[in-house]
Design a protein around this motif. Sequence first.
Motif, PDB file in Angstrom:
ATOM      1  N   LEU A   7       0.850  -1.180   0.000  1.00  7.98           N
ATOM      2  CA  LEU A   7       0.000   0.000   0.000  1.00  7.98           C
ATOM      3  C   LEU A   7       0.889   1.234   0.000  1.00  7.98           C
ATOM      4  O   LEU A   7       1.718   1.416   0.870  1.00  7.98           O
ATOM      5  CB  LEU A   7      -0.907   0.004   1.229  1.00  7.98           C
ATOM      6  CG  LEU A   7      -1.887  -1.152   1.332  1.00  7.98           C
ATOM      7  CD1 LEU A   7      -2.631  -1.086   2.656  1.00  7.98           C
ATOM      8  CD2 LEU A   7      -2.869  -1.117   0.178  1.00  7.98           C
ATOM      9  N   LYS A   8       0.728   2.084  -0.990  1.00  9.45           N
ATOM     10  CA  LYS A   8       1.561   3.275  -1.127  1.00  9.45           C
ATOM     11  C   LYS A   8       0.680   4.498  -1.319  1.00  9.45           C
ATOM     12  O   LYS A   8      -0.429   4.394  -1.848  1.00  9.45           O
ATOM     13  CB  LYS A   8       2.507   3.114  -2.327  1.00  9.45           C
ATOM     14  CG  LYS A   8       3.453   1.959  -2.161  1.00  9.45           C
ATOM     15  CD  LYS A   8       4.354   1.802  -3.357  1.00  9.45           C
ATOM     16  CE  LYS A   8       5.238   0.579  -3.124  1.00  9.45           C
ATOM     17  NZ  LYS A   8       6.097   0.302  -4.238  1.00  9.45           N
ATOM     18  N   PRO A   9       1.166   5.681  -0.894  1.00  9.25           N
ATOM     19  CA  PRO A   9       0.374   6.898  -1.075  1.00  9.25           C
ATOM     20  C   PRO A   9      -0.018   7.102  -2.541  1.00  9.25           C
ATOM     21  O   PRO A   9       0.800   6.928  -3.438  1.00  9.25           O
ATOM     22  CB  PRO A   9       1.319   8.011  -0.612  1.00  9.25           C
ATOM     23  CG  PRO A   9       2.261   7.322   0.327  1.00  9.25           C
ATOM     24  CD  PRO A   9       2.433   5.927  -0.226  1.00  9.25           C
ATOM     25  N   GLY A  10      -1.273   7.439  -2.753  1.00 10.67           N
ATOM     26  CA  GLY A  10      -1.765   7.674  -4.100  1.00 10.67           C
ATOM     27  C   GLY A  10      -2.252   6.432  -4.816  1.00 10.67           C
ATOM     28  O   GLY A  10      -2.861   6.525  -5.873  1.00 10.67           O
ATOM     29  N   VAL A  30      -7.900  -3.493   8.212  1.00 11.07           N
ATOM     30  CA  VAL A  30      -6.607  -3.558   7.526  1.00 11.07           C
ATOM     31  C   VAL A  30      -6.049  -2.167   7.242  1.00 11.07           C
ATOM     32  O   VAL A  30      -4.842  -1.954   7.323  1.00 11.07           O
ATOM     33  CB  VAL A  30      -6.737  -4.365   6.213  1.00 11.07           C
ATOM     34  CG1 VAL A  30      -5.456  -4.321   5.416  1.00 11.07           C
ATOM     35  CG2 VAL A  30      -7.110  -5.806   6.528  1.00 11.07           C
ATOM     36  N   LEU A  31      -6.924  -1.235   6.922  1.00 13.93           N
ATOM     37  CA  LEU A  31      -6.482   0.100   6.543  1.00 13.93           C
ATOM     38  C   LEU A  31      -6.697   1.114   7.660  1.00 13.93           C
ATOM     39  O   LEU A  31      -6.896   2.295   7.411  1.00 13.93           O
ATOM     40  CB  LEU A  31      -7.221   0.554   5.279  1.00 13.93           C
ATOM     41  CG  LEU A  31      -7.118  -0.393   4.085  1.00 13.93           C
ATOM     42  CD1 LEU A  31      -8.012   0.067   2.956  1.00 13.93           C
ATOM     43  CD2 LEU A  31      -5.673  -0.499   3.622  1.00 13.93           C
ATOM     44  N   ALA A  32      -6.594   0.659   8.898  1.00 12.40           N
ATOM     45  CA  ALA A  32      -6.872   1.521  10.049  1.00 12.40           C
ATOM     46  C   ALA A  32      -6.012   2.784  10.063  1.00 12.40           C
ATOM     47  O   ALA A  32      -6.467   3.836  10.495  1.00 12.40           O
ATOM     48  CB  ALA A  32      -6.682   0.741  11.341  1.00 12.40           C
ATOM     49  N   ASN A  33      -4.799   2.705   9.585  1.00 16.10           N
ATOM     50  CA  ASN A  33      -3.897   3.863   9.594  1.00 16.10           C
ATOM     51  C   ASN A  33      -3.839   4.576   8.254  1.00 16.10           C
ATOM     52  O   ASN A  33      -2.985   5.429   8.042  1.00 16.10           O
ATOM     53  CB  ASN A  33      -2.490   3.421   9.996  1.00 16.10           C
ATOM     54  CG  ASN A  33      -2.460   2.858  11.392  1.00 16.10           C
ATOM     55  OD1 ASN A  33      -3.159   3.341  12.269  1.00 16.10           O
ATOM     56  ND2 ASN A  33      -1.685   1.829  11.604  1.00 16.10           N
ATOM     57  N   HIS A  34      -4.731   4.228   7.345  1.00 15.09           N
ATOM     58  CA  HIS A  34      -4.778   4.839   6.017  1.00 15.09           C
ATOM     59  C   HIS A  34      -6.173   5.392   5.785  1.00 15.09           C
ATOM     60  O   HIS A  34      -7.154   4.838   6.265  1.00 15.09           O
ATOM     61  CB  HIS A  34      -4.481   3.789   4.933  1.00 15.09           C
ATOM     62  CG  HIS A  34      -3.153   3.141   5.056  1.00 15.09           C
ATOM     63  ND1 HIS A  34      -2.004   3.723   4.599  1.00 15.09           N
ATOM     64  CD2 HIS A  34      -2.780   1.965   5.610  1.00 15.09           C
ATOM     65  CE1 HIS A  34      -0.973   2.920   4.847  1.00 15.09           C
ATOM     66  NE2 HIS A  34      -1.427   1.854   5.461  1.00 15.09           N
ATOM     67  N   PRO A  35      -6.277   6.477   5.017  1.00  6.11           N
ATOM     68  CA  PRO A  35      -7.619   6.966   4.691  1.00  6.11           C
ATOM     69  C   PRO A  35      -8.304   6.014   3.712  1.00  6.11           C
ATOM     70  O   PRO A  35      -7.632   5.400   2.880  1.00  6.11           O
ATOM     71  CB  PRO A  35      -7.356   8.324   4.034  1.00  6.11           C
ATOM     72  CG  PRO A  35      -5.970   8.231   3.509  1.00  6.11           C
ATOM     73  CD  PRO A  35      -5.232   7.301   4.431  1.00  6.11           C
ATOM     74  N   TYR A  36      -9.588   5.863   3.850  1.00  4.52           N
ATOM     75  CA  TYR A  36     -10.336   5.079   2.871  1.00  4.52           C
ATOM     76  C   TYR A  36     -11.674   5.753   2.642  1.00  4.52           C
ATOM     77  O   TYR A  36     -12.167   6.491   3.486  1.00  4.52           O
ATOM     78  CB  TYR A  36     -10.501   3.622   3.302  1.00  4.52           C
ATOM     79  CG  TYR A  36     -11.411   3.402   4.474  1.00  4.52           C
ATOM     80  CD1 TYR A  36     -12.762   3.146   4.282  1.00  4.52           C
ATOM     81  CD2 TYR A  36     -10.920   3.411   5.768  1.00  4.52           C
ATOM     82  CE1 TYR A  36     -13.606   2.945   5.356  1.00  4.52           C
ATOM     83  CE2 TYR A  36     -11.754   3.208   6.845  1.00  4.52           C
ATOM     84  CZ  TYR A  36     -13.089   2.973   6.637  1.00  4.52           C
ATOM     85  OH  TYR A  36     -13.925   2.788   7.689  1.00  4.52           O
ATOM     86  N   THR A  56      -7.159  11.426  -5.651  1.00 10.11           N
ATOM     87  CA  THR A  56      -6.216  10.647  -4.834  1.00 10.11           C
ATOM     88  C   THR A  56      -5.577  11.497  -3.753  1.00 10.11           C
ATOM     89  O   THR A  56      -4.983  10.974  -2.844  1.00 10.11           O
ATOM     90  CB  THR A  56      -5.101  10.008  -5.709  1.00 10.11           C
ATOM     91  OG1 THR A  56      -4.370  11.046  -6.362  1.00 10.11           O
ATOM     92  CG2 THR A  56      -5.676   9.033  -6.706  1.00 10.11           C
ATOM     93  N   ALA A  57      -5.744  12.809  -3.821  1.00 11.33           N
ATOM     94  CA  ALA A  57      -5.182  13.706  -2.818  1.00 11.33           C
ATOM     95  C   ALA A  57      -6.220  14.108  -1.782  1.00 11.33           C
ATOM     96  O   ALA A  57      -6.091  15.118  -1.122  1.00 11.33           O
ATOM     97  CB  ALA A  57      -4.615  14.932  -3.510  1.00 11.33           C
ATOM     98  N   MET A  58      -7.278  13.311  -1.600  1.00 14.98           N
ATOM     99  CA  MET A  58      -8.388  13.671  -0.722  1.00 14.98           C
ATOM    100  C   MET A  58      -8.075  13.525   0.757  1.00 14.98           C
ATOM    101  O   MET A  58      -8.880  13.906   1.569  1.00 14.98           O
ATOM    102  CB  MET A  58      -9.619  12.829  -1.049  1.00 14.98           C
ATOM    103  CG  MET A  58     -10.208  13.124  -2.378  1.00 14.98           C
ATOM    104  SD  MET A  58     -11.782  12.309  -2.715  1.00 14.98           S
ATOM    105  CE  MET A  58     -11.602  10.687  -2.088  1.00 14.98           C
TER     106      MET A  58
END
Length: 59
Positions: A7-10, A30-36, A56-58
């Motif tokens: 998982l990478k930014p953008g 799984v994506l608790a530390n990433h925006p979704y 993608t910059a949201m």
Amino acid sequence: MINKTRLKPGWVCLITGPCHSGKTALARKVLANHPYYLLEDADICALVLDDARGSTAMS
């Protein structure tokens, strides 16, 4: 299995499946530390459809 190191930014991770199969629960865990974003939200869906690259910059 989801490889979190990929998982990478953008980048986009698409989770699909039938109703009530646990897609949102999986994303939250799984994506608790990433925006979704859920594309069921009409405003988010419209933003992605209107400007796929910019959305993608949201975060």
